[in-house]
Design a protein around this motif. Structure first.
Motif, PDB file in Angstrom:
ATOM      1  N   PRO A  57      -4.241   3.922  -1.538  1.00 43.99           N
ATOM      2  CA  PRO A  57      -3.076   4.358  -0.772  1.00 43.99           C
ATOM      3  C   PRO A  57      -3.510   4.998   0.543  1.00 43.99           C
ATOM      4  N   ILE A  58      -2.569   5.030   1.488  1.00 39.46           N
ATOM      5  CA  ILE A  58      -2.818   5.665   2.785  1.00 39.46           C
ATOM      6  C   ILE A  58      -2.113   7.026   2.777  1.00 39.46           C
ATOM      7  N   GLY A  59      -2.737   8.009   3.382  1.00 40.98           N
ATOM      8  CA  GLY A  59      -2.155   9.349   3.393  1.00 40.98           C
ATOM      9  C   GLY A  59      -2.289   9.991   2.023  1.00 40.98           C
ATOM     10  N   ARG A  60      -1.517  11.080   1.809  1.00 43.57           N
ATOM     11  CA  ARG A  60      -1.602  11.778   0.514  1.00 43.57           C
ATOM     12  C   ARG A  60      -0.333  11.578  -0.310  1.00 43.57           C
ATOM     13  N   GLY A  61       0.804  11.657   0.358  1.00 43.74           N
ATOM     14  CA  GLY A  61       2.062  11.599  -0.378  1.00 43.74           C
ATOM     15  C   GLY A  61       2.492  10.177  -0.674  1.00 43.74           C
ATOM     16  N   VAL A  62       3.083  10.000  -1.864  1.00 46.78           N
ATOM     17  CA  VAL A  62       3.685   8.716  -2.250  1.00 46.78           C
ATOM     18  C   VAL A  62       5.076   9.050  -2.787  1.00 46.78           C
ATOM     19  N   GLY A  63       6.097   8.588  -2.083  1.00 49.76           N
ATOM     20  CA  GLY A  63       7.481   8.987  -2.385  1.00 49.76           C
ATOM     21  C   GLY A  63       8.092   9.490  -1.081  1.00 49.76           C
ATOM     22  N   PRO A  64       9.412   9.354  -0.893  1.00 48.67           N
ATOM     23  CA  PRO A  64      10.018   9.607   0.424  1.00 48.67           C
ATOM     24  C   PRO A  64       9.676  10.955   1.059  1.00 48.67           C
ATOM     25  N   ILE A  99       0.842  -1.203   0.000  1.00 50.61           N
ATOM     26  CA  ILE A  99       0.000   0.000   0.000  1.00 50.61           C
ATOM     27  C   ILE A  99       0.877   1.252   0.000  1.00 50.61           C
ATOM     28  N   PRO A 100       0.866   2.029  -1.083  1.00 46.77           N
ATOM     29  CA  PRO A 100       1.687   3.239  -1.119  1.00 46.77           C
ATOM     30  C   PRO A 100       1.299   4.205   0.010  1.00 46.77           C
ATOM     31  N   GLY A 101       2.307   4.884   0.555  1.00 47.96           N
ATOM     32  CA  GLY A 101       2.046   5.911   1.567  1.00 47.96           C
ATOM     33  C   GLY A 101       1.778   5.386   2.967  1.00 47.96           C
ATOM     34  N   ASN A 102       1.808   4.055   3.135  1.00 48.22           N
ATOM     35  CA  ASN A 102       1.398   3.440   4.416  1.00 48.22           C
ATOM     36  C   ASN A 102       2.550   3.496   5.422  1.00 48.22           C
ATOM     37  N   ARG A 103       2.888   4.676   5.860  1.00 43.69           N
ATOM     38  CA  ARG A 103       4.073   4.867   6.712  1.00 43.69           C
ATOM     39  C   ARG A 103       3.717   4.882   8.193  1.00 43.69           C
ATOM     40  N   GLN A 110      -2.581   7.517 -19.703  1.00 41.73           N
ATOM     41  CA  GLN A 110      -3.151   6.261 -20.240  1.00 41.73           C
ATOM     42  C   GLN A 110      -4.137   5.647 -19.260  1.00 41.73           C
ATOM     43  N   ASP A 111      -3.828   5.753 -17.976  1.00 36.56           N
ATOM     44  CA  ASP A 111      -4.688   5.192 -16.926  1.00 36.56           C
ATOM     45  C   ASP A 111      -4.253   5.860 -15.632  1.00 36.56           C
ATOM     46  N   SER A 112      -5.123   6.693 -15.108  1.00 37.57           N
ATOM     47  CA  SER A 112      -4.747   7.484 -13.930  1.00 37.57           C
ATOM     48  C   SER A 112      -4.677   6.630 -12.674  1.00 37.57           C
ATOM     49  N   GLY A 113      -5.315   5.438 -12.699  1.00 41.57           N
ATOM     50  CA  GLY A 113      -5.396   4.620 -11.495  1.00 41.57           C
ATOM     51  C   GLY A 113      -6.626   4.969 -10.654  1.00 41.57           C
ATOM     52  N   TYR A 114      -7.374   6.012 -11.062  1.00 44.98           N
ATOM     53  CA  TYR A 114      -8.575   6.417 -10.317  1.00 44.98           C
ATOM     54  C   TYR A 114      -9.806   5.779 -10.938  1.00 44.98           C
ATOM     55  N   LEU A 115     -10.590   5.140 -10.094  1.00 44.88           N
ATOM     56  CA  LEU A 115     -11.866   4.598 -10.534  1.00 44.88           C
ATOM     57  C   LEU A 115     -12.939   5.575 -10.081  1.00 44.88           C
ATOM     58  N   VAL A 116     -13.553   6.265 -11.054  1.00 41.77           N
ATOM     59  CA  VAL A 116     -14.580   7.261 -10.735  1.00 41.77           C
ATOM     60  C   VAL A 116     -15.917   6.782 -11.302  1.00 41.77           C
ATOM     61  N   VAL A 145     -14.972   9.392  -6.513  1.00 34.45           N
ATOM     62  CA  VAL A 145     -13.852   8.446  -6.532  1.00 34.45           C
ATOM     63  C   VAL A 145     -14.257   7.187  -5.777  1.00 34.45           C
ATOM     64  N   GLU A 146     -14.203   6.046  -6.466  1.00 37.47           N
ATOM     65  CA  GLU A 146     -14.603   4.796  -5.820  1.00 37.47           C
ATOM     66  C   GLU A 146     -13.408   4.035  -5.251  1.00 37.47           C
ATOM     67  N   ALA A 147     -12.318   4.031  -5.987  1.00 40.54           N
ATOM     68  CA  ALA A 147     -11.133   3.301  -5.531  1.00 40.54           C
ATOM     69  C   ALA A 147      -9.922   3.874  -6.244  1.00 40.54           C
ATOM     70  N   ILE A 148      -8.747   3.608  -5.687  1.00 43.16           N
ATOM     71  CA  ILE A 148      -7.492   4.057  -6.311  1.00 43.16           C
ATOM     72  C   ILE A 148      -6.569   2.836  -6.424  1.00 43.16           C
ATOM     73  N   ASP A 149      -6.055   2.634  -7.617  1.00 41.83           N
ATOM     74  CA  ASP A 149      -5.219   1.469  -7.909  1.00 41.83           C
ATOM     75  C   ASP A 149      -3.821   1.671  -7.314  1.00 41.83           C
ATOM     76  N   CYS A 150      -3.526   0.899  -6.275  1.00 48.43           N
ATOM     77  CA  CYS A 150      -2.235   1.050  -5.580  1.00 48.43           C
ATOM     78  C   CYS A 150      -1.058   0.812  -6.513  1.00 48.43           C
ATOM     79  N   LEU A 151      -1.180  -0.193  -7.375  1.00 48.24           N
ATOM     80  CA  LEU A 151      -0.076  -0.551  -8.267  1.00 48.24           C
ATOM     81  C   LEU A 151       0.201   0.562  -9.268  1.00 48.24           C
ATOM     82  N   ARG A 152      -0.909   1.147  -9.785  1.00 48.58           N
ATOM     83  CA  ARG A 152      -0.766   2.200 -10.793  1.00 48.58           C
ATOM     84  C   ARG A 152      -0.109   3.448 -10.190  1.00 48.58           C
ATOM     85  N   ILE A 153      -0.592   3.841  -9.027  1.00 50.83           N
ATOM     86  CA  ILE A 153      -0.038   5.031  -8.365  1.00 50.83           C
ATOM     87  C   ILE A 153       1.452   4.803  -8.060  1.00 50.83           C
ATOM     88  N   ALA A 154       1.769   3.589  -7.607  1.00 48.86           N
ATOM     89  CA  ALA A 154       3.166   3.272  -7.299  1.00 48.86           C
ATOM     90  C   ALA A 154       4.015   3.394  -8.564  1.00 48.86           C
TER      91      ALA A 154
END
Lengths: 500, 500
Positions: free
Chosen positions: B327-334, B173-177, B487-493, B426-435
């Motif tokens: 993802p958890i939180g807002r930021g993804v990346g250190p 899960i991205p952002g899961n710090r 191509q694919d934002s990873g957002y399911l709307v 927004v229904e769901a966010i694709d963790c793999l795509r955002i990563a």
């Protein structure tokens, strides 16, 4: 971009790329964690396993190195600008993962896996994963699909309308050099037999090592084809004849891992026979307590699988289950075995009869594939060709065509005898033990080293009479081999293993 | 005899020996067929995989080279006379072959295999064989024995009578710090939590990468121990803490092969917790369509195995199955993740509430392991410690003890927004795509790169409103990441995946 550099390291059928740790364009450690990278040139790309270089004399931070085989495969000159990327997922690895989970793979899966393996796109660990995943179980249909896939990537020999025959022995029996007798016999009858053989890896001699005592065996496909077209047969080393490139890669993992399943064996052997253009194959399965196949039940299971797959491939197969309770002939080691072979071909009175009869049996089966030969007449025909000297003349043609070595057939004079510590009757001879003693004495590296068996099963021995003679290349080897034989001679006399 | 030479190549946890093809003492090709050799020094020996060198500048025929790690392991100076021999059979490989045939291995078998793997006596292909052989099936007893064997070769941390707790998340899960929040929380309560974390391999950030934005994490065992003794906790990279040497080797094969079984995961995680000296472990299993664990059923199977093995090892375990649908939180990346973590610890009004609540939940479960805290009171206590600033002060102590990095928390100004092409929910966010988008933007190599999520599941969006902002290290990366997101934002709307 990095500059391509050839690194003079032979990584044995694995493509390795080298990147300097100080590389500023990429992060070497990040790529290393993925094990593989994709090397991308101006018009091509290739996966390779990554090694990181700390020594700038070997590779500077601005270079990307490729191991010898990878460099050849990539076919771009040194200095070409290349970049690297994350490895592209190999689709066929999905099939490997599925197999590891117990799934049954399709013909298409096997085709994809084998194509990638033959093209060196798999790392050694990926090949190991495939082999182990297959080792737990394969359906007969899967074995067939694997065999077809392996044959499909091979360099296929086309002999036109010729009736091409072949023989294969499952192996494990020292001195069992029947190929060198039956090939000339079968040629003398008029059949075509383009025989390729292996060199020893863990045994004291392969047929290629023994044939090399008499003639050159390191022969490329085109020359082999020309020889066979001219004289009807050959006895060459299979290493230059690209019959099963996937097998050549897989064996580099199978052998060290000691993975040796029936299914892999059948696929490996039959795929090679298929690409060699054989129509009819005689398969020799020796059975004995120290042979590769240990029981009749195991031999029959193996035979059924061979028959099933050969049948589906349109290859006629005759299986002969033979006695593998002791070595065949007297000599074990290249020169000693070549001496036995020539003695049989020359009809020498002291020629080992077991080697002669085994060769006639197998040659007879091959000759009976000729529709003009009646069932049961093959072995008689083979004996005629041997006794008339026709087989010897055929062998002389082979030696002439391949190039005579000019070597003599004298065993090393550095020798020592292993004596019977008491009288009795030889019941059996341990094939593994004799092979080990012969290797310790220097075979096959020293061609004139090995073991000369002076007693065989069924022979009576007196106390102090020699059981066998060890011939070694070096004094130290002789001592080691004699010590090994002293601990356990490999001879079972009256139910007891002889120790000095 | 050959002269030992150090070859500056890092072969990534595989001992490689290099021999010149022109070597006259041995036959390089013969040894290569066996893949491995035994390197024999005056008083020690070591197996190594063989590579053959053609370039005399790299290695002369009279030398034997060892790769960096093998050279370190062999502990003999350059120039030492060494010889090579056929590889001595590794007994533990017999167990691997048995496992490949479907046998159940004993505790002694696992001990032997793991000891040899940790000592780098296995080649990569042998490790792959072991992993794949285990992948088809393992009994629970086998998983327990594997875990014990892995723990036994680790460097065990001893905390005396201290009540040491730990937390582990299955990941994906991205952002899961949460670790960076719950460690100071738990320390503030007075528990001891020596937390080691990993760096990203295929994700945009590991906890170690994110913590490194704030402080040094590359810390050896002794220093880590001193820090924990002094302040009660730490947040360091696990790479220098030798908790599971066998796991460190096996992961170099598991990861590229993509072998990722429940059994290996449990053994890997619990063996590390055992050597880390933990008494009580909270395990977070996020479940979601793009998380590592995809279904409740899978999560429960995993939980049962964890509970079974932890129980047998005397490790108290509390499993919490959490929502992994986005993802958890807002930021993804250190940097972006570190910003979120600090916002939560500082009780900033705009701190991401999902990250805060998830951290409080897990911290609460850890705090309840304190027998003075009543069941159900842990989360309340955690909230108090957060709101009072006690957690923030604990984090400041950690940063001070490990060494502040002095970096700021500003994301890269090179940014671009991904917009909603139409209105909806927004229904769901694709963790793999955002990563993937975050990695493409440069995370974790560029600490200030990544993705800042401006909308989360449940949020309404207007047409043209930004869904997230991409921050990149380089212009080219920004373009690539934006193209990927286009191509694919990873957002399911409203049931549809957004594309630009």
């Amino acid at each position: 971009m990095l500059k391509l550099k050839r690194i003079g390291i032979d990584t044995h059928r694995e493509s390795i790329a080298y990147l300097n740790r100080g590389c500023t364009v990429y992060q070497p450690e990040e790529f290393q964690a993925l094990a593989k990278i994709e090397v991308v040139g101006p018009d091509r790309q290739m996966p390779a396993t990554l090694n990181i270089v700390d020594d700038p004399e070997l590779l500077t931070p601005g270079e990307l190195g490729l191991s010898e085989e990878a460099f050849r495969l990539f076919r771009l000159p040194e200095g070409t600008p290349v970049c690297i990327e994350h490895p592209r997922p190999l689709e066929s690895l999905e099939a490997v993962r599925a197999k590891a989970q117990g799934h049954i793979l399709s013909a298409g899966d096997y085709t994809a896996v084998i194509r990638d393996i033959a093209a060196l796109r798999y790392s050694k660990m990926e090949i190991a994963a495939f082999l182990v995943a297959c080792a737990s179980f394969m359906t007969t249909e899967e074995v067939l699909n694997l065999t077809r896939a392996m044959a499909a990537v091979g360099h296929r020999l086309d002999w036109g309308d010729k009736w091409v025959v072949d023989k294969h022995c499952i192996g494990g029996i020292p001195g069992n050099r029947t190929s060198m007798i039956l090939v000339p016999l079968v040629m003398a009858h008029g059949l075509v037999i383009p025989k390729t053989s292996s060199r020893a890896i863990t045994s004291p001699a392969g047929t290629a090592d023994t044939m090399e005592v008499l003639a050159r065996v390191d022969i490329e496909t085109d020359e082999m084809r020309a020889i066979v077209e001219r004289i009807g047969g050959c006895l060459v080393w299979g290493g230059r004849v690209n019959l099963s490139p996937a097998d050549d890669v897989m064996i580099t993992v199978e052998r060290p891992l000691g993975i040796d399943t029936r299914e892999q064996m059948v696929a490996s052997i039959l795929s090679k026979k298929l690409t060699a253009g054989s129509r009819y194959l005689v398969l020799d399965i020796p059975v004995g307590p120290t042979a590769k196949v240990r029981s009749q039940a195991e031999a029959i299971r193996l035979r059924k699988l061979f028959e099933h797959i050969a049948g589906a491939l349109g290859l006629m197969l005759e299986t002969i289950i033979t006695d593998g309770s002791q070595p065949i002939g007297r000599g074990v080691g290249p020169v000693l075995e070549a001496r036995d072979v020539m003695a049989v071909l020359r009809n020498a009175p002291d020629a080992p009869s077991d080697l002669r009869e085994r060769s006639l049996l197998l040659a007879g089966a091959l000759i009976e594939s000729d529709r003009n030969v009646k069932g049961g007449q093959g072995i008689r025909r083979a004996r005629e060709l041997l006794e008339s000297g026709a087989a010897l003349r055929a062998m002389e043609r082979i030696i002439e065509a391949q190039g005579p070595s000019g070597n003599g057939l004298a065993a090393s004079s550095l020798s020592s005898e292993v004596l019977a510590p008491r009288a009795g009757m030889v019941e059996a001879i341990d094939c593994l033990r004799i092979a080990r003693v012969a290797r310790m004495a220097g075979a096959p590296s020293f061609k004139a080293a090995g073991v000369d068996l002076l007693k065989k099963a069924g022979d009576a021995v007196r106390k102090g009479e020699p059981l066998y003679r060890i011939h070694a290349g070096l004094k130290a080897d002789l001592d080691f081999a004699a010590e090994l034989a002293g601990q356990d001679s490999g001879y079972l006399v009256d139910g007891m293993v002889e120790t000095a």
